[in-house]
Enzyme design. Structure first.
Site, PDB file in Angstrom:
ATOM      1  CE  LYS A  80      75.233  49.344  48.035  1.00 17.19           C
ATOM      2  NZ  LYS A  80      74.230  48.188  47.838  1.00 17.19           N
TER       3      LYS A  80
ATOM      4  NE  ARG B 184      76.145  44.927  53.073  1.00 15.11           N
ATOM      5  CZ  ARG B 184      76.797  45.282  51.789  1.00 15.11           C
ATOM      6  NH1 ARG B 184      77.622  45.946  51.515  1.00 15.11           N
ATOM      7  NH2 ARG B 184      76.245  44.553  50.926  1.00 15.11           N
TER       8      ARG B 184
ATOM      9  NE  ARG C 152      75.661  41.565  40.594  1.00 17.31           N
ATOM     10  CZ  ARG C 152      75.734  42.697  41.543  1.00 17.31           C
ATOM     11  NH1 ARG C 152      75.798  43.972  41.423  1.00 17.31           N
ATOM     12  NH2 ARG C 152      75.115  42.259  43.017  1.00 17.31           N
TER      13      ARG C 152
ATOM     14  NE  ARG D 290      78.847  39.972  43.851  1.00 20.73           N
ATOM     15  CZ  ARG D 290      78.241  41.060  44.348  1.00 20.73           C
ATOM     16  NH1 ARG D 290      78.557  42.061  43.841  1.00 20.73           N
ATOM     17  NH2 ARG D 290      77.760  41.150  45.388  1.00 20.73           N
TER      18      ARG D 290
ATOM     19  NE  ARG E 171      74.075  39.964  47.891  1.00 21.30           N
ATOM     20  CZ  ARG E 171      74.172  40.077  46.570  1.00 21.30           C
ATOM     21  NH1 ARG E 171      73.909  38.781  45.889  1.00 21.30           N
ATOM     22  NH2 ARG E 171      74.447  41.144  46.031  1.00 21.30           N
TER      23      ARG E 171
HETATM   24  P1  ADP Z   1      75.914  44.072  47.301  1.00 24.27           P
HETATM   25  O1  ADP Z   1      75.695  45.519  47.846  1.00 24.27           O
HETATM   26  O2  ADP Z   1      75.612  43.945  45.886  1.00 24.27           O
HETATM   27  O3  ADP Z   1      74.957  43.493  48.011  1.00 24.27           O
HETATM   28  P2  ADP Z   1      78.567  43.989  48.029  1.00 24.27           P
HETATM   29  O4  ADP Z   1      79.657  43.843  46.918  1.00 24.27           O
HETATM   30  O5  ADP Z   1      78.685  45.443  48.683  1.00 24.27           O
HETATM   31  O6  ADP Z   1      77.442  43.553  47.473  1.00 24.27           O
HETATM   32  O7  ADP Z   1      78.952  42.972  49.242  1.00 24.27           O
HETATM   33  C1  ADP Z   1      79.037  41.681  48.971  1.00 24.27           C
HETATM   34  C2  ADP Z   1      79.082  40.833  50.233  1.00 24.27           C
HETATM   35  O8  ADP Z   1      80.260  41.345  51.122  1.00 24.27           O
HETATM   36  C3  ADP Z   1      78.090  41.178  51.380  1.00 24.27           C
HETATM   37  O9  ADP Z   1      76.879  40.220  51.014  1.00 24.27           O
HETATM   38  C4  ADP Z   1      78.919  40.779  52.561  1.00 24.27           C
HETATM   39  O10 ADP Z   1      78.873  39.632  52.834  1.00 24.27           O
HETATM   40  C5  ADP Z   1      80.239  41.667  52.346  1.00 24.27           C
HETATM   41  N1  ADP Z   1      80.053  42.685  52.800  1.00 24.27           N
HETATM   42  C6  ADP Z   1      80.500  43.798  52.139  1.00 24.27           C
HETATM   43  N2  ADP Z   1      80.269  45.169  52.829  1.00 24.27           N
HETATM   44  C7  ADP Z   1      79.950  44.594  54.066  1.00 24.27           C
HETATM   45  C8  ADP Z   1      80.005  45.246  55.182  1.00 24.27           C
HETATM   46  N3  ADP Z   1      79.965  46.803  55.310  1.00 24.27           N
HETATM   47  N4  ADP Z   1      79.640  44.713  56.346  1.00 24.27           N
HETATM   48  C9  ADP Z   1      79.500  43.293  56.416  1.00 24.27           C
HETATM   49  N5  ADP Z   1      79.608  42.670  55.211  1.00 24.27           N
HETATM   50  C10 ADP Z   1      79.942  43.228  54.053  1.00 24.27           C
END
Ligand code: ADP
Length: 210
Positions: free
Chosen positions: A13, A88, A127, A133, A144
């Site tokens: 994404k 989400r 990654r 990370r 996740r």
């Molecule tokens: P990815 O899509 O690769 O899992 P992100 O960088 O979008 O990772 O998000 C990393 C973390 O940040 C998530 O696992 C969560 O803990 C938090 N996070 C990000 N966006 C949201 C959201 N919209 N709602 C709740 N938690 C979020």
């Protein structure tokens, strides 16, 4: 035009969002990036979310909705936004609809990047080695993915019943995925292809006197 890039963790994404930013002058709003920035700068918010993120759990709706609201307010002249990693949960999707309605706009298109679980694990393992990370470790990744399947996937019917959802094969290379995304959104920024059709019709009408 407001676009949501949808898909499981590590689906690509962020990569596609950045391409759309440069091609269409939209503003990328990534809640993951915002939360990581808060952590890196050591804010109270950053401290609060660090453990949750590292475990792979979702940060509260209240926090992420407030982050998005702040960014929408800060960019009143934006041509549109690309939401990446947000919404989400159904509560987040409803809050986004409300926010955009208050600004006389809406979600125009939701693009789902489809990638199978095995490929996601391969990407995230790579990654983890390259970027370190914390939430890319195998245990957090499992959490996740589980959260994605139990909470985020519920948004698919939310958007498909509104006729906004299009699936794109996210297993292909970055350029191929990007071409597929552009095709969905159309050449024009309104994504409908409507103005191109109108221009063509006018052109032939003038040419043939019809
Ligand atoms: P990815 O899509 O690769 O899992 P992100 O960088 O979008 O990772 O998000 C990393 C973390 O940040 C998530 O696992 C969560 O803990 C938090 N996070 C990000 N966006 C949201 C959201 N919209 N709602 C709740 N938690 C979020």
């Amino acid at each position: 035009m407001n676009i949501i890039l949808f898909g499981p963790p590590a689906a690509g994404k962020g990569t596609q969002a950045k391409k759309l930013v440069s091609e269409r002058s939209l503003i990328q709003l990534s809640t993951g990036d915002m939360l990581r920035a808060a952590r890196a700068s050591g804010t109270e918010l950053g401290k609060k979310v660090a453990g949750i993120m590292d475990r792979g759990d979702l940060v509260s709706d209240e926090i992420v909705i407030a982050l998005i609201e702040e960014q929408i307010e800060l960019n009143p002249a934006a041509k549109g936004f690309i939401f990446d990693g947000f919404p989400r949960t159904v509560a987040q999707a409803e809050a986004l609809d409300l926010l955009l309605t208050q600004h006389n706009t809406k979600v125009h298109s939701v693009i789902r990047l489809c990638v199978d679980d095995e490929a996601l694990l391969t990407r995230v393992t790579k990654r983890f080695k390259e970027e370190g990370r914390k939430d890319d470790n195998p245990e957090s990744f499992k959490v996740r993915l589980a959260n994605y399947n139990s909470q985020t996937a519920l948004l698919l019917p939310y958007y498909s019943t509104q006729g906004k959802l299009t699936e794109v094969d996210g297993m292909a290379d970055v350029a191929t995925v990007s071409t597929a995304v552009s095709k969905v959104l159309g050449k024009n920024d309104n994504g409908s292809g409507f103005s191109a059709a109108v221009v063509k019709k006018g052109f032939f009408a003038r040419l043939f006197g019809k």
